[in-house]
Design a protein around this motif. Structure first.
Motif, PDB file in Angstrom:
ATOM      1  N   LEU A 116       0.832  -1.199   0.000  1.00 34.59           N
ATOM      2  CA  LEU A 116       0.000   0.000   0.000  1.00 34.59           C
ATOM      3  C   LEU A 116       0.869   1.254   0.000  1.00 34.59           C
ATOM      4  O   LEU A 116       0.588   2.205  -0.745  1.00 34.59           O
ATOM      5  N   GLU A 117       1.922   1.263   0.802  1.00 32.64           N
ATOM      6  CA  GLU A 117       2.809   2.426   0.855  1.00 32.64           C
ATOM      7  C   GLU A 117       3.432   2.703  -0.516  1.00 32.64           C
ATOM      8  O   GLU A 117       3.525   3.856  -0.942  1.00 32.64           O
ATOM      9  N   GLN A 118       3.852   1.667  -1.201  1.00 31.38           N
ATOM     10  CA  GLN A 118       4.446   1.836  -2.534  1.00 31.38           C
ATOM     11  C   GLN A 118       3.428   2.391  -3.522  1.00 31.38           C
ATOM     12  O   GLN A 118       3.760   3.226  -4.370  1.00 31.38           O
ATOM     13  N   ASP A 119       2.186   1.936  -3.393  1.00 34.65           N
ATOM     14  CA  ASP A 119       1.148   2.424  -4.298  1.00 34.65           C
ATOM     15  C   ASP A 119       0.838   3.891  -4.031  1.00 34.65           C
ATOM     16  O   ASP A 119       0.668   4.673  -4.973  1.00 34.65           O
ATOM     17  N   LEU A 120       0.773   4.275  -2.764  1.00 34.04           N
ATOM     18  CA  LEU A 120       0.521   5.673  -2.418  1.00 34.04           C
ATOM     19  C   LEU A 120       1.672   6.551  -2.897  1.00 34.04           C
ATOM     20  O   LEU A 120       1.447   7.676  -3.375  1.00 34.04           O
ATOM     21  N   LEU A 124       1.339   9.728  -5.556  1.00 32.74           N
ATOM     22  CA  LEU A 124       1.886  11.066  -5.344  1.00 32.74           C
ATOM     23  C   LEU A 124       2.832  11.446  -6.476  1.00 32.74           C
ATOM     24  O   LEU A 124       2.812  12.578  -6.968  1.00 32.74           O
ATOM     25  N   GLU A 125       3.668  10.501  -6.886  1.00 33.69           N
ATOM     26  CA  GLU A 125       4.623  10.755  -7.964  1.00 33.69           C
ATOM     27  C   GLU A 125       3.900  11.172  -9.243  1.00 33.69           C
ATOM     28  O   GLU A 125       4.317  12.117  -9.925  1.00 33.69           O
ATOM     29  N   LYS A 126       2.805  10.482  -9.551  1.00 31.31           N
ATOM     30  CA  LYS A 126       2.075  10.786 -10.787  1.00 31.31           C
ATOM     31  C   LYS A 126       1.520  12.208 -10.793  1.00 31.31           C
ATOM     32  O   LYS A 126       1.619  12.921 -11.796  1.00 31.31           O
ATOM     33  N   ASN A 133       6.649  22.724  -6.115  1.00 30.37           N
ATOM     34  CA  ASN A 133       7.029  22.195  -4.802  1.00 30.37           C
ATOM     35  C   ASN A 133       6.297  20.876  -4.567  1.00 30.37           C
ATOM     36  O   ASN A 133       5.331  20.813  -3.806  1.00 30.37           O
ATOM     37  N   PRO A 134       6.741  19.801  -5.226  1.00 31.76           N
ATOM     38  CA  PRO A 134       6.010  18.542  -5.163  1.00 31.76           C
ATOM     39  C   PRO A 134       5.960  17.938  -3.763  1.00 31.76           C
ATOM     40  O   PRO A 134       6.960  17.934  -3.046  1.00 31.76           O
ATOM     41  N   VAL A 135       4.782  17.437  -3.391  1.00 28.97           N
ATOM     42  CA  VAL A 135       4.611  16.751  -2.111  1.00 28.97           C
ATOM     43  C   VAL A 135       4.773  15.265  -2.391  1.00 28.97           C
ATOM     44  O   VAL A 135       3.814  14.581  -2.762  1.00 28.97           O
TER      45      VAL A 135
END
Length: 205
Positions: A116-120, A124-126, A133-135
């Motif tokens: 799940l963490e990798q998917d989240l 965010l990356e997408k 200022n990317p979060v």
């Protein structure tokens, strides 16, 4: 989904691109004999020959509780759509509606922990990577992330059937087709302009 032969799309590469560009989906399940739905941004992932849709719901959203009892969910991706006036044709006819849509059927399961963490992080990356200022995942505090994760339920849907329809006036002659594109651009409507762009691309492919 009813798809006349003119409008059926089977090229998975094209379908993948469509989902990427129109990723805010509607997930439909059955709960106690009644359809229920939620609107969720999803990612399409590939694991060897299998495809999965991944996403998350608020813990308080009852949709995730239907996953165990539902053999197949329906996930709907909608693209641009627009009214097509028959006044744009050379010959008398009736008006219609042009649109692009993809339906995906599959079984859902809960996604937890590192998966799940990798998917989240990918989500965010997408949506953040191009911003000033990317979060991004690695910029957020572990304490805050763990607190927020407790409030969601991650899931993945194994893709079992794909139905894709691009209804873009493919059955019209070249003159009508060109005129429809011209008229759509003049509608002063972003949906109409997007359909015109899709029609131009479809005829050029």
């Amino acid at each position: 989904m009813f798809i006349p032969k003119y409008y059926k799309i089977t090229d998975m590469k094209e379908i993948k691109e469509f989902i990427k560009m129109n990723s805010f989906a509607t997930i439909v399940a059955i709960s106690k004999g009644r359809p229920v739905a939620s609107h969720v941004p999803l990612l399409l992932n590939q694991d060897q020959d299998d495809y999965y849709l991944t996403g998350h719901l608020a813990y308080g959203n009852p949709l995730w509780k239907t996953f165990e009892e539902t053999d197949q969910l329906l996930t709907i991706f909608n693209g641009p759509h627009a009214y097509i006036s028959s006044s744009w044709y050379e010959q008398e006819n009736v008006p219609t509606w042009n649109y692009q849509a993809v339906h995906i059927y599959g079984k859902a399961s809960i996604m937890e922990g590192k998966e799940l963490e990798q998917d989240l992080s990918k989500l965010l990356e997408k949506y953040e990577k191009f911003r000033e200022n990317p979060v991004l995942w690695e910029k957020l505090s572990p304490e805050m992330l763990q607190k927020e994760i407790k409030g969601i339920k991650g899931f993945k849907i194994k893709v079992e059937e794909v139905q894709a329809a691009y209804k873009l006036s493919q059955n019209r002659n070249s003159s009508d087709y060109a005129n429809i594109i011209k008229e759509l651009y003049q509608e002063d409507d972003p949906h109409a302009s997007a359909v015109a762009e899709a029609m131009k691309k479809n005829r050029n492919d």
